[in-house]
Design a protein around this motif. Structure first.
Motif, PDB file in Angstrom:
ATOM      1  N   MET A   1       0.850  -1.177   0.000  1.00  0.00           N
ATOM      2  CA  MET A   1       0.000   0.000   0.000  1.00  0.00           C
ATOM      3  C   MET A   1       0.893   1.237   0.000  1.00  0.00           C
ATOM      4  O   MET A   1       1.703   1.414   0.892  1.00  0.00           O
ATOM      5  CB  MET A   1      -0.886  -0.009   1.238  1.00  0.00           C
ATOM      6  CG  MET A   1      -1.643   1.273   1.412  1.00  0.00           C
ATOM      7  SD  MET A   1      -2.812   1.294   2.776  1.00  0.00           S
ATOM      8  CE  MET A   1      -1.743   1.366   4.178  1.00  0.00           C
ATOM      9  N   LEU A   2       0.773   2.050  -0.999  1.00  0.00           N
ATOM     10  CA  LEU A   2       1.501   3.307  -1.103  1.00  0.00           C
ATOM     11  C   LEU A   2       0.583   4.416  -0.634  1.00  0.00           C
ATOM     12  O   LEU A   2      -0.549   4.536  -1.086  1.00  0.00           O
ATOM     13  CB  LEU A   2       1.927   3.543  -2.555  1.00  0.00           C
ATOM     14  CG  LEU A   2       2.636   4.845  -2.878  1.00  0.00           C
ATOM     15  CD1 LEU A   2       3.965   4.927  -2.137  1.00  0.00           C
ATOM     16  CD2 LEU A   2       2.871   4.938  -4.378  1.00  0.00           C
ATOM     17  N   TRP A   3       1.060   5.204   0.324  1.00  0.00           N
ATOM     18  CA  TRP A   3       0.261   6.331   0.776  1.00  0.00           C
ATOM     19  C   TRP A   3       0.300   7.436  -0.262  1.00  0.00           C
ATOM     20  O   TRP A   3       1.156   7.455  -1.131  1.00  0.00           O
ATOM     21  CB  TRP A   3       0.764   6.827   2.124  1.00  0.00           C
ATOM     22  CG  TRP A   3       0.615   5.806   3.214  1.00  0.00           C
ATOM     23  CD1 TRP A   3      -0.399   4.898   3.351  1.00  0.00           C
ATOM     24  CD2 TRP A   3       1.521   5.547   4.276  1.00  0.00           C
ATOM     25  NE1 TRP A   3      -0.190   4.114   4.448  1.00  0.00           N
ATOM     26  CE2 TRP A   3       0.981   4.484   5.038  1.00  0.00           C
ATOM     27  CE3 TRP A   3       2.723   6.099   4.665  1.00  0.00           C
ATOM     28  CZ2 TRP A   3       1.600   3.983   6.169  1.00  0.00           C
ATOM     29  CZ3 TRP A   3       3.340   5.594   5.797  1.00  0.00           C
ATOM     30  CH2 TRP A   3       2.782   4.558   6.537  1.00  0.00           C
ATOM     31  N   ALA A   4      -0.619   8.355  -0.182  1.00  0.00           N
ATOM     32  CA  ALA A   4      -0.679   9.459  -1.149  1.00  0.00           C
ATOM     33  C   ALA A   4       0.648  10.213  -1.170  1.00  0.00           C
ATOM     34  O   ALA A   4       1.168  10.570  -0.120  1.00  0.00           O
ATOM     35  CB  ALA A   4      -1.810  10.403  -0.785  1.00  0.00           C
ATOM     36  N   PRO A   5       1.225  10.413  -2.351  1.00  0.00           N
ATOM     37  CA  PRO A   5       2.478  11.163  -2.443  1.00  0.00           C
ATOM     38  C   PRO A   5       2.308  12.579  -1.902  1.00  0.00           C
ATOM     39  O   PRO A   5       1.240  13.174  -2.009  1.00  0.00           O
ATOM     40  CB  PRO A   5       2.776  11.199  -3.943  1.00  0.00           C
ATOM     41  CG  PRO A   5       1.981  10.089  -4.521  1.00  0.00           C
ATOM     42  CD  PRO A   5       0.771   9.946  -3.652  1.00  0.00           C
ATOM     43  N   GLN A   6       3.376  13.100  -1.326  1.00  0.00           N
ATOM     44  CA  GLN A   6       3.372  14.466  -0.810  1.00  0.00           C
ATOM     45  C   GLN A   6       4.323  15.313  -1.655  1.00  0.00           C
ATOM     46  O   GLN A   6       5.385  14.851  -2.042  1.00  0.00           O
ATOM     47  CB  GLN A   6       3.847  14.496   0.639  1.00  0.00           C
ATOM     48  CG  GLN A   6       2.994  13.706   1.580  1.00  0.00           C
ATOM     49  CD  GLN A   6       3.607  13.674   2.981  1.00  0.00           C
ATOM     50  OE1 GLN A   6       4.701  14.143   3.210  1.00  0.00           O
ATOM     51  NE2 GLN A   6       2.869  13.109   3.910  1.00  0.00           N
ATOM     52  N   VAL A  14       7.505  13.065  -2.278  1.00  0.00           N
ATOM     53  CA  VAL A  14       7.897  12.115  -1.240  1.00  0.00           C
ATOM     54  C   VAL A  14       6.875  10.991  -1.210  1.00  0.00           C
ATOM     55  O   VAL A  14       5.677  11.232  -1.019  1.00  0.00           O
ATOM     56  CB  VAL A  14       8.004  12.791   0.146  1.00  0.00           C
ATOM     57  CG1 VAL A  14       8.361  11.766   1.207  1.00  0.00           C
ATOM     58  CG2 VAL A  14       9.030  13.918   0.112  1.00  0.00           C
ATOM     59  N   LEU A  15       7.356   9.768  -1.426  1.00  0.00           N
ATOM     60  CA  LEU A  15       6.511   8.575  -1.375  1.00  0.00           C
ATOM     61  C   LEU A  15       6.746   7.886  -0.042  1.00  0.00           C
ATOM     62  O   LEU A  15       7.882   7.810   0.435  1.00  0.00           O
ATOM     63  CB  LEU A  15       6.888   7.621  -2.508  1.00  0.00           C
ATOM     64  CG  LEU A  15       6.916   8.217  -3.912  1.00  0.00           C
ATOM     65  CD1 LEU A  15       7.474   7.200  -4.894  1.00  0.00           C
ATOM     66  CD2 LEU A  15       5.540   8.658  -4.318  1.00  0.00           C
ATOM     67  N   PRO A  49       8.882   1.076  10.894  1.00  0.00           N
ATOM     68  CA  PRO A  49       7.621   0.575  10.350  1.00  0.00           C
ATOM     69  C   PRO A  49       7.263   1.165   8.980  1.00  0.00           C
ATOM     70  O   PRO A  49       6.372   0.666   8.316  1.00  0.00           O
ATOM     71  CB  PRO A  49       6.589   0.998  11.389  1.00  0.00           C
ATOM     72  CG  PRO A  49       7.143   2.278  11.945  1.00  0.00           C
ATOM     73  CD  PRO A  49       8.641   2.099  11.936  1.00  0.00           C
ATOM     74  N   ASN A  50       7.973   2.239   8.561  1.00  0.00           N
ATOM     75  CA  ASN A  50       7.630   2.882   7.285  1.00  0.00           C
ATOM     76  C   ASN A  50       8.886   3.211   6.488  1.00  0.00           C
ATOM     77  O   ASN A  50       9.933   3.497   7.059  1.00  0.00           O
ATOM     78  CB  ASN A  50       6.861   4.184   7.524  1.00  0.00           C
ATOM     79  CG  ASN A  50       5.602   3.966   8.314  1.00  0.00           C
ATOM     80  OD1 ASN A  50       4.822   3.083   8.008  1.00  0.00           O
ATOM     81  ND2 ASN A  50       5.402   4.757   9.350  1.00  0.00           N
ATOM     82  N   ASN A  51       8.754   3.193   5.181  1.00  0.00           N
ATOM     83  CA  ASN A  51       9.821   3.637   4.284  1.00  0.00           C
ATOM     84  C   ASN A  51       9.377   4.911   3.597  1.00  0.00           C
ATOM     85  O   ASN A  51       8.180   5.173   3.452  1.00  0.00           O
ATOM     86  CB  ASN A  51      10.097   2.594   3.195  1.00  0.00           C
ATOM     87  CG  ASN A  51      11.149   1.601   3.591  1.00  0.00           C
ATOM     88  OD1 ASN A  51      11.108   1.070   4.692  1.00  0.00           O
ATOM     89  ND2 ASN A  51      12.079   1.343   2.700  1.00  0.00           N
ATOM     90  N   PHE A  64       2.675   8.538 -12.195  1.00  0.00           N
ATOM     91  CA  PHE A  64       2.059   7.508 -11.364  1.00  0.00           C
ATOM     92  C   PHE A  64       3.194   6.688 -10.760  1.00  0.00           C
ATOM     93  O   PHE A  64       4.213   6.451 -11.421  1.00  0.00           O
ATOM     94  CB  PHE A  64       1.151   6.615 -12.207  1.00  0.00           C
ATOM     95  CG  PHE A  64       0.033   7.360 -12.864  1.00  0.00           C
ATOM     96  CD1 PHE A  64      -1.169   7.551 -12.200  1.00  0.00           C
ATOM     97  CD2 PHE A  64       0.176   7.873 -14.143  1.00  0.00           C
ATOM     98  CE1 PHE A  64      -2.208   8.241 -12.802  1.00  0.00           C
ATOM     99  CE2 PHE A  64      -0.855   8.567 -14.756  1.00  0.00           C
ATOM    100  CZ  PHE A  64      -2.050   8.757 -14.083  1.00  0.00           C
ATOM    101  N   PHE A  65       3.021   6.237  -9.523  1.00  0.00           N
ATOM    102  CA  PHE A  65       4.043   5.470  -8.844  1.00  0.00           C
ATOM    103  C   PHE A  65       3.462   4.173  -8.299  1.00  0.00           C
ATOM    104  O   PHE A  65       2.279   4.114  -7.959  1.00  0.00           O
ATOM    105  CB  PHE A  65       4.615   6.272  -7.658  1.00  0.00           C
ATOM    106  CG  PHE A  65       5.245   7.561  -8.057  1.00  0.00           C
ATOM    107  CD1 PHE A  65       6.567   7.596  -8.472  1.00  0.00           C
ATOM    108  CD2 PHE A  65       4.533   8.738  -8.015  1.00  0.00           C
ATOM    109  CE1 PHE A  65       7.158   8.801  -8.834  1.00  0.00           C
ATOM    110  CE2 PHE A  65       5.111   9.938  -8.382  1.00  0.00           C
ATOM    111  CZ  PHE A  65       6.422   9.962  -8.800  1.00  0.00           C
ATOM    112  N   ARG A  66       4.338   3.175  -8.164  1.00  0.00           N
ATOM    113  CA  ARG A  66       3.975   1.964  -7.435  1.00  0.00           C
ATOM    114  C   ARG A  66       5.232   1.420  -6.764  1.00  0.00           C
ATOM    115  O   ARG A  66       6.344   1.647  -7.224  1.00  0.00           O
ATOM    116  CB  ARG A  66       3.306   0.936  -8.326  1.00  0.00           C
ATOM    117  CG  ARG A  66       4.160   0.344  -9.412  1.00  0.00           C
ATOM    118  CD  ARG A  66       3.332  -0.591 -10.276  1.00  0.00           C
ATOM    119  NE  ARG A  66       4.128  -1.147 -11.359  1.00  0.00           N
ATOM    120  CZ  ARG A  66       3.606  -1.744 -12.401  1.00  0.00           C
ATOM    121  NH1 ARG A  66       2.290  -1.866 -12.522  1.00  0.00           N
ATOM    122  NH2 ARG A  66       4.380  -2.242 -13.346  1.00  0.00           N
ATOM    123  N   VAL A  67       5.007   0.715  -5.657  1.00  0.00           N
ATOM    124  CA  VAL A  67       6.085   0.098  -4.894  1.00  0.00           C
ATOM    125  C   VAL A  67       5.888  -1.393  -4.947  1.00  0.00           C
ATOM    126  O   VAL A  67       4.790  -1.895  -4.711  1.00  0.00           O
ATOM    127  CB  VAL A  67       6.083   0.596  -3.431  1.00  0.00           C
ATOM    128  CG1 VAL A  67       7.151  -0.105  -2.622  1.00  0.00           C
ATOM    129  CG2 VAL A  67       6.274   2.100  -3.372  1.00  0.00           C
TER     130      VAL A  67
END
Length: 70
Positions: A1-6, A14-15, A49-51, A64-67
């Motif tokens: 799950m990728l959070w909304a980019p900032q 920032v992803l 816990p987060n990257n 568009f991004f994906r991890v």
């Protein structure tokens, strides 16, 4: 799950995503559409816990991004 980019002050993107110990991640981006993702960063180690990953995308482009977990 990728959070909304900032978008930060400098215009960088920032992803952020939740991460798990011992995992490696690849970030892929597609400019303009969802059909042509290409890796922009590989072998990113987990930092639970987060990257997070910071990149620059020109303001005139739509990205568009994906991890992916390796």
């Amino acid at each position: 799950m990728l959070w909304a980019p900032q978008i930060v002050e400098t215009g960088d993107v920032v992803l952020q995503w939740p991460s798990a110990p011992g995992k490696l991640y690849t970030i892929e981006a597609s400019i303009g559409d969802l059909s042509s993702f290409q890796p922009i960063a590989i072998n990113i180690p987990a930092t639970p816990p987060n990257n997070s990953y910071r990149t620059v995308i020109p303001e005139t482009l739509r990205a568009f991004f994906r991890v992916r977990v390796q």
